[in-house]
Design an enzyme around this catalytic site. Structure first.
Site, PDB file in Angstrom:
ATOM      1  N   ASP A  94      -8.311 -23.920 -12.380  1.00 18.04           N
ATOM      2  CA  ASP A  94      -9.265 -22.817 -12.401  1.00 18.04           C
ATOM      3  C   ASP A  94     -10.516 -23.304 -11.661  1.00 18.04           C
ATOM      4  O   ASP A  94     -10.922 -24.465 -11.842  1.00 18.04           O
ATOM      5  CB  ASP A  94      -9.603 -22.513 -13.878  1.00 18.04           C
ATOM      6  N   SER A 103     -17.308 -12.479   2.815  1.00 17.35           N
ATOM      7  CA  SER A 103     -16.989 -11.046   2.756  1.00 17.35           C
ATOM      8  C   SER A 103     -18.008 -10.175   3.476  1.00 17.35           C
ATOM      9  O   SER A 103     -19.215 -10.439   3.440  1.00 17.35           O
ATOM     10  CB  SER A 103     -16.948 -10.637   1.279  1.00 17.35           C
ATOM     11  N   ALA A 155     -11.395 -15.773  -6.586  1.00 18.76           N
ATOM     12  CA  ALA A 155     -12.629 -15.025  -6.874  1.00 18.76           C
ATOM     13  C   ALA A 155     -12.363 -13.940  -7.902  1.00 18.76           C
ATOM     14  O   ALA A 155     -11.258 -13.408  -7.972  1.00 18.76           O
ATOM     15  CB  ALA A 155     -13.162 -14.359  -5.603  1.00 18.76           C
ATOM     16  N   TYR A 202     -21.435  -9.602  -7.013  1.00 14.88           N
ATOM     17  CA  TYR A 202     -20.344 -10.186  -6.213  1.00 14.88           C
ATOM     18  C   TYR A 202     -20.859 -10.580  -4.826  1.00 14.88           C
ATOM     19  O   TYR A 202     -20.640 -11.699  -4.354  1.00 14.88           O
ATOM     20  CB  TYR A 202     -19.200  -9.166  -6.099  1.00 14.88           C
ATOM     21  N   TYR A 226     -19.795 -14.417 -14.933  1.00 17.03           N
ATOM     22  CA  TYR A 226     -18.461 -14.940 -14.598  1.00 17.03           C
ATOM     23  C   TYR A 226     -18.210 -14.835 -13.085  1.00 17.03           C
ATOM     24  O   TYR A 226     -17.659 -15.742 -12.463  1.00 17.03           O
ATOM     25  CB  TYR A 226     -17.376 -14.174 -15.385  1.00 17.03           C
ATOM     26  N   LYS A 230     -21.258 -14.224  -3.062  1.00 14.39           N
ATOM     27  CA  LYS A 230     -20.577 -14.571  -1.796  1.00 14.39           C
ATOM     28  C   LYS A 230     -21.591 -15.092  -0.766  1.00 14.39           C
ATOM     29  O   LYS A 230     -21.271 -15.970   0.024  1.00 14.39           O
ATOM     30  CB  LYS A 230     -19.840 -13.351  -1.224  1.00 14.39           C
ATOM     31  N   GLU A 275     -18.977  -7.540   2.384  1.00 16.71           N
ATOM     32  CA  GLU A 275     -19.835  -7.021   1.320  1.00 16.71           C
ATOM     33  C   GLU A 275     -21.218  -7.698   1.370  1.00 16.71           C
ATOM     34  O   GLU A 275     -22.210  -7.121   0.940  1.00 16.71           O
ATOM     35  CB  GLU A 275     -19.122  -7.292  -0.013  1.00 16.71           C
TER      36      GLU A 275
HETATM   37  P1  NAP Z   1      -7.404 -10.827  -5.255  1.00 17.39           P
HETATM   38  O1  NAP Z   1      -6.114 -10.145  -4.954  1.00 17.39           O
HETATM   39  O2  NAP Z   1      -8.299 -10.276  -6.309  1.00 17.39           O
HETATM   40  O3  NAP Z   1      -7.050 -12.357  -5.616  1.00 17.39           O
HETATM   41  C1  NAP Z   1      -8.001 -13.206  -6.215  1.00 17.39           C
HETATM   42  C2  NAP Z   1      -7.305 -14.504  -6.576  1.00 17.39           C
HETATM   43  O4  NAP Z   1      -8.260 -15.361  -7.222  1.00 17.39           O
HETATM   44  C3  NAP Z   1      -6.144 -14.342  -7.591  1.00 17.39           C
HETATM   45  O5  NAP Z   1      -5.147 -15.282  -7.286  1.00 17.39           O
HETATM   46  C4  NAP Z   1      -6.818 -14.693  -8.912  1.00 17.39           C
HETATM   47  O6  NAP Z   1      -5.900 -15.161  -9.890  1.00 17.39           O
HETATM   48  C5  NAP Z   1      -7.691 -15.842  -8.439  1.00 17.39           C
HETATM   49  N1  NAP Z   1      -8.764 -16.171  -9.375  1.00 17.39           N
HETATM   50  C6  NAP Z   1      -9.661 -15.342  -9.964  1.00 17.39           C
HETATM   51  N2  NAP Z   1     -10.497 -16.039 -10.746  1.00 17.39           N
HETATM   52  C7  NAP Z   1     -10.113 -17.334 -10.666  1.00 17.39           C
HETATM   53  C8  NAP Z   1     -10.563 -18.540 -11.258  1.00 17.39           C
HETATM   54  N3  NAP Z   1     -11.599 -18.545 -12.098  1.00 17.39           N
HETATM   55  N4  NAP Z   1      -9.943 -19.693 -10.949  1.00 17.39           N
HETATM   56  C9  NAP Z   1      -8.875 -19.701 -10.094  1.00 17.39           C
HETATM   57  N5  NAP Z   1      -8.385 -18.597  -9.524  1.00 17.39           N
HETATM   58  C10 NAP Z   1      -9.004 -17.433  -9.802  1.00 17.39           C
HETATM   59  O7  NAP Z   1      -8.290 -10.968  -3.941  1.00 17.39           O
HETATM   60  P2  NAP Z   1      -7.837 -10.880  -2.395  1.00 17.39           P
HETATM   61  O8  NAP Z   1      -7.987  -9.468  -1.959  1.00 17.39           O
HETATM   62  O9  NAP Z   1      -6.573 -11.593  -2.214  1.00 17.39           O
HETATM   63  O10 NAP Z   1      -9.044 -11.662  -1.716  1.00 17.39           O
HETATM   64  C11 NAP Z   1      -8.973 -13.082  -1.528  1.00 17.39           C
HETATM   65  C12 NAP Z   1     -10.385 -13.615  -1.345  1.00 17.39           C
HETATM   66  O11 NAP Z   1     -10.984 -13.003  -0.213  1.00 17.39           O
HETATM   67  C13 NAP Z   1     -11.340 -13.366  -2.499  1.00 17.39           C
HETATM   68  O12 NAP Z   1     -12.226 -14.446  -2.578  1.00 17.39           O
HETATM   69  C14 NAP Z   1     -12.095 -12.109  -2.087  1.00 17.39           C
HETATM   70  O13 NAP Z   1     -13.352 -12.066  -2.717  1.00 17.39           O
HETATM   71  C15 NAP Z   1     -12.206 -12.352  -0.597  1.00 17.39           C
HETATM   72  N6  NAP Z   1     -12.285 -11.165   0.255  1.00 17.39           N
HETATM   73  C16 NAP Z   1     -11.360 -10.178   0.136  1.00 17.39           C
HETATM   74  C17 NAP Z   1     -11.423  -9.089   0.991  1.00 17.39           C
HETATM   75  C18 NAP Z   1     -10.409  -7.969   0.915  1.00 17.39           C
HETATM   76  O14 NAP Z   1     -10.682  -6.904   1.478  1.00 17.39           O
HETATM   77  N7  NAP Z   1      -9.252  -8.175   0.303  1.00 17.39           N
HETATM   78  C19 NAP Z   1     -12.420  -9.030   1.978  1.00 17.39           C
HETATM   79  C20 NAP Z   1     -13.335 -10.070   2.071  1.00 17.39           C
HETATM   80  C21 NAP Z   1     -13.248 -11.156   1.218  1.00 17.39           C
HETATM   81  P3  NAP Z   1      -5.084 -14.107 -10.841  1.00 17.39           P
HETATM   82  O15 NAP Z   1      -3.933 -13.627  -9.982  1.00 17.39           O
HETATM   83  O16 NAP Z   1      -4.676 -14.953 -11.979  1.00 17.39           O
HETATM   84  O17 NAP Z   1      -6.038 -13.013 -11.183  1.00 17.39           O
HETATM   85  N1  GDD Z   2     -12.280   0.595  -6.536  1.00 17.27           N
HETATM   86  C1  GDD Z   2     -12.642   1.872  -6.407  1.00 17.27           C
HETATM   87  N2  GDD Z   2     -12.164   2.778  -7.296  1.00 17.27           N
HETATM   88  N3  GDD Z   2     -13.459   2.223  -5.391  1.00 17.27           N
HETATM   89  C2  GDD Z   2     -13.792   3.530  -5.277  1.00 17.27           C
HETATM   90  C3  GDD Z   2     -13.328   4.503  -6.169  1.00 17.27           C
HETATM   91  C4  GDD Z   2     -12.489   4.105  -7.233  1.00 17.27           C
HETATM   92  O1  GDD Z   2     -12.056   4.901  -8.058  1.00 17.27           O
HETATM   93  N4  GDD Z   2     -13.822   5.695  -5.774  1.00 17.27           N
HETATM   94  C5  GDD Z   2     -14.569   5.487  -4.693  1.00 17.27           C
HETATM   95  N5  GDD Z   2     -14.565   4.170  -4.395  1.00 17.27           N
HETATM   96  C6  GDD Z   2     -15.312   3.552  -3.284  1.00 17.27           C
HETATM   97  C7  GDD Z   2     -16.194   2.375  -3.697  1.00 17.27           C
HETATM   98  O2  GDD Z   2     -17.418   2.845  -4.275  1.00 17.27           O
HETATM   99  C8  GDD Z   2     -16.374   1.670  -2.346  1.00 17.27           C
HETATM  100  O3  GDD Z   2     -17.403   2.282  -1.623  1.00 17.27           O
HETATM  101  C9  GDD Z   2     -15.050   1.933  -1.627  1.00 17.27           C
HETATM  102  O4  GDD Z   2     -14.391   2.990  -2.364  1.00 17.27           O
HETATM  103  C10 GDD Z   2     -14.121   0.735  -1.567  1.00 17.27           C
HETATM  104  O5  GDD Z   2     -14.019   0.179  -2.852  1.00 17.27           O
HETATM  105  P1  GDD Z   2     -13.008  -1.034  -3.171  1.00 17.27           P
HETATM  106  O6  GDD Z   2     -11.646  -0.696  -2.704  1.00 17.27           O
HETATM  107  O7  GDD Z   2     -13.188  -1.387  -4.614  1.00 17.27           O
HETATM  108  O8  GDD Z   2     -13.508  -2.196  -2.209  1.00 17.27           O
HETATM  109  P2  GDD Z   2     -14.971  -2.795  -1.905  1.00 17.27           P
HETATM  110  O9  GDD Z   2     -15.343  -2.373  -0.521  1.00 17.27           O
HETATM  111  O10 GDD Z   2     -15.922  -2.512  -2.991  1.00 17.27           O
HETATM  112  O11 GDD Z   2     -14.690  -4.361  -1.961  1.00 17.27           O
HETATM  113  C11 GDD Z   2     -13.524  -4.904  -1.327  1.00 17.27           C
HETATM  114  O12 GDD Z   2     -13.842  -5.288  -0.008  1.00 17.27           O
HETATM  115  C12 GDD Z   2     -14.805  -6.340   0.104  1.00 17.27           C
HETATM  116  C13 GDD Z   2     -15.024  -6.596   1.603  1.00 17.27           C
HETATM  117  O13 GDD Z   2     -15.955  -5.692   2.098  1.00 17.27           O
HETATM  118  C14 GDD Z   2     -13.046  -6.087  -2.183  1.00 17.27           C
HETATM  119  O14 GDD Z   2     -11.794  -6.527  -1.692  1.00 17.27           O
HETATM  120  C15 GDD Z   2     -14.007  -7.257  -2.097  1.00 17.27           C
HETATM  121  O15 GDD Z   2     -13.436  -8.386  -2.751  1.00 17.27           O
HETATM  122  C16 GDD Z   2     -14.251  -7.576  -0.606  1.00 17.27           C
HETATM  123  O16 GDD Z   2     -15.141  -8.652  -0.477  1.00 17.27           O
END
Ligand code: NAP
Ligand code: GDD
Length: 345
Positions: A78, A145, A102, A168, A115, A172, A147
């Site tokens: 972890d 990110s 994350a 968040y 957290y 980041k 974000e």
């Molecule tokens: P995700 O599906 O939410 O995966 C997060 C991973 O982190 C999971 O394997 C989770 O484990 C693990 N984790 C959470 N808390 C932990 C802890 N305390 N110790 C060890 N492992 C932990 O996220 P993702 O979409 O694959 O994104 C991967 C990374 O890229 C993240 O850091 C996210 O913030 C970043 N990111 C994502 C996006 C996007 O659009 N997807 C964009 C920009 C940056 P569990 O499976 O056990 O929950």
């Molecule tokens: N999750 C969610 N659920 N989002 C909603 C909803 C809902 O019911 N309705 C509207 N939204 C809007 C959110 O307010 C946001 O503007 C947009 O949809 C995208 O939300 P998410 O899919 O939760 O993604 P995010 O942009 O907040 O964050 C994701 O992208 C980031 C990179 O820009 C995550 O993957 C982050 O971990 C990542 O860093």
């Protein structure tokens, strides 16, 4: 798990690269593990202990470690537990470390700020400190990110100032800045991949895109009658996750460590995503979508659109899957998941 690895696998091929992935059970971790295994890496993934299985995204990659030729090893750990991180990295001594772990949900970070900061920011610091303390030569990838840009005017690039709008995003930013500090101060090869939103059939079901495609499939299968959403006006630059993990790997192969924006360069609103997903199966979204205030964030990021020209120039990376194709890929996967035979072309 660790002792098992030590006992059976210390005689590995010296040329084979070793990677360590935190967050291997997540969307990106699973695609990255697949990519690295295809490239013949020995892959070590850190998995959190949970009372129910959290490895569904990587189950297809897992092989009985008693067999020969196994290249994927899982270890409990972890990022909030320095001691275990220290022991794992000291023992595995990876060539490449990908820090993807994350609490990655922006809305949830308002409910769990401490957290979130602990995993996202301090978790990154823990890894960097272990690399420094053990004098590891490991290269380090940080999952930064888009974000972090928050309120900054689009298009956002590596030179755009950060204006975080959530716990968040603030976490980041700290993690990203620590990566820069450790790179400059200690000469650690550390990259910050500033990735814009990327999605796939493996996306968590509470993120917008997946919530919508699964919702549409469930509505069509008569398993759900309404879809409750929040802010429909926010705009995001949505790409396809498998292409984005390839960009992570490409950054780690360069001579010089650097930060890169990875994006499609296109932006669409939440309502455009919703309209397209419902429209592709012949439904009018207005009949099914209801607004629920609980899905709004106290502060929103209104408009993300990435400028990936640096990645294109230096890495030779560019996205192939664009908005409409992404929605189709995710929708087709969810239609199949709920048992419907319909396929959208
Ligand atoms: P995700 O599906 O939410 O995966 C997060 C991973 O982190 C999971 O394997 C989770 O484990 C693990 N984790 C959470 N808390 C932990 C802890 N305390 N110790 C060890 N492992 C932990 O996220 P993702 O979409 O694959 O994104 C991967 C990374 O890229 C993240 O850091 C996210 O913030 C970043 N990111 C994502 C996006 C996007 O659009 N997807 C964009 C920009 C940056 P569990 O499976 O056990 O929950
Ligand atoms: N999750 C969610 N659920 N989002 C909603 C909803 C809902 O019911 N309705 C509207 N939204 C809007 C959110 O307010 C946001 O503007 C947009 O949809 C995208 O939300 P998410 O899919 O939760 O993604 P995010 O942009 O907040 O964050 C994701 O992208 C980031 C990179 O820009 C995550 O993957 C982050 O971990 C990542 O860093």
């Amino acid at each position: 798990m660790r002792q098992f690895y030590r006992k059976f696998h210390m005689k590995r091929d010296k040329k084979q690269k070793i990677a360590f992935i935190t967050g291997v059970t997540g969307q990106d971790g699973s695609y990255l593990a697949e990519l690295l295994l295809r490239k013949n890496y020995e892959v070590h993934g850190m998995v959190r202990r949970s009372s129910t299985f959290n490895t569904t995204r990587i189950d297809h990659l897992y092989k009985d470690p008693h067999k020969k030729g196994v290249n994927l090893f899982l270890h409990y750990g972890d990022v909030t537990d320095s001691n275990t991180v220290y022991k794992l990295l000291g023992e595995i001594r990876p060539d490449e470390i990908y820090n993807l772990a994350a609490q990655s949900h922006v809305r949830v970070s308002f409910d769990l700020p401490e957290y979130t900061v602990n995993t996202v920011a301090i978790g990154t610091l823990r890894l960097l400190e272990v690399i420094r303390d053990l004098k590891l030569e490991s290269r380090f990838y940080q999952a930064s990110s888009s974000e972090m840009f928050g309120d900054a005017k689009p298009p956002q690039s590596e030179w755009t100032p950060f204006q975080p709008r959530s716990p968040y995003a603030a976490a980041k930013v700290l993690a990203h800045q620590l990566v820069g500090v450790y790179r400059d101060a200690y000469g650690i090869f550390a990259c910050g991949g500033i990735l814009f939103n990327h999605e796939s059939p493996r996306r968590g079901e509470t993120f917008l895109t997946r919530k919508v495609t699964l919702g549409v499939a469930n509505i069509l299968a008569k398993k759900q009658d309404k879809l409750y959403l929040g802010n429909m006006d926010a705009k995001r630059d949505w790409g396809f996750a498998p292409e984005y993990v390839r960009a992570m790997w490409m950054m780690m192969q360069k001579k010089k460590a650097d930060d890169f924006v990875i994006a499609t360069g296109e932006s669409h609103s939440v309502s455009e995503f919703v309209e397209l997903a419902f429209g592709l199966v012949g439904l009018n979204w207005k009949r099914f979508v209801k607004i629920d205030q609980k899905y709004f964030r106290p502060t929103e990021v209104d408009f993300l659109q990435g400028d990936f020209s640096k990645a294109k120039k230096i890495l030779g990376w560019k996205p192939k899957v664009k908005f409409e194709e992404l929605v189709k890929i995710m929708l087709n996967s969810d239609l199949k998941k709920v048992g419907l035979s319909l396929k959208i072309n």
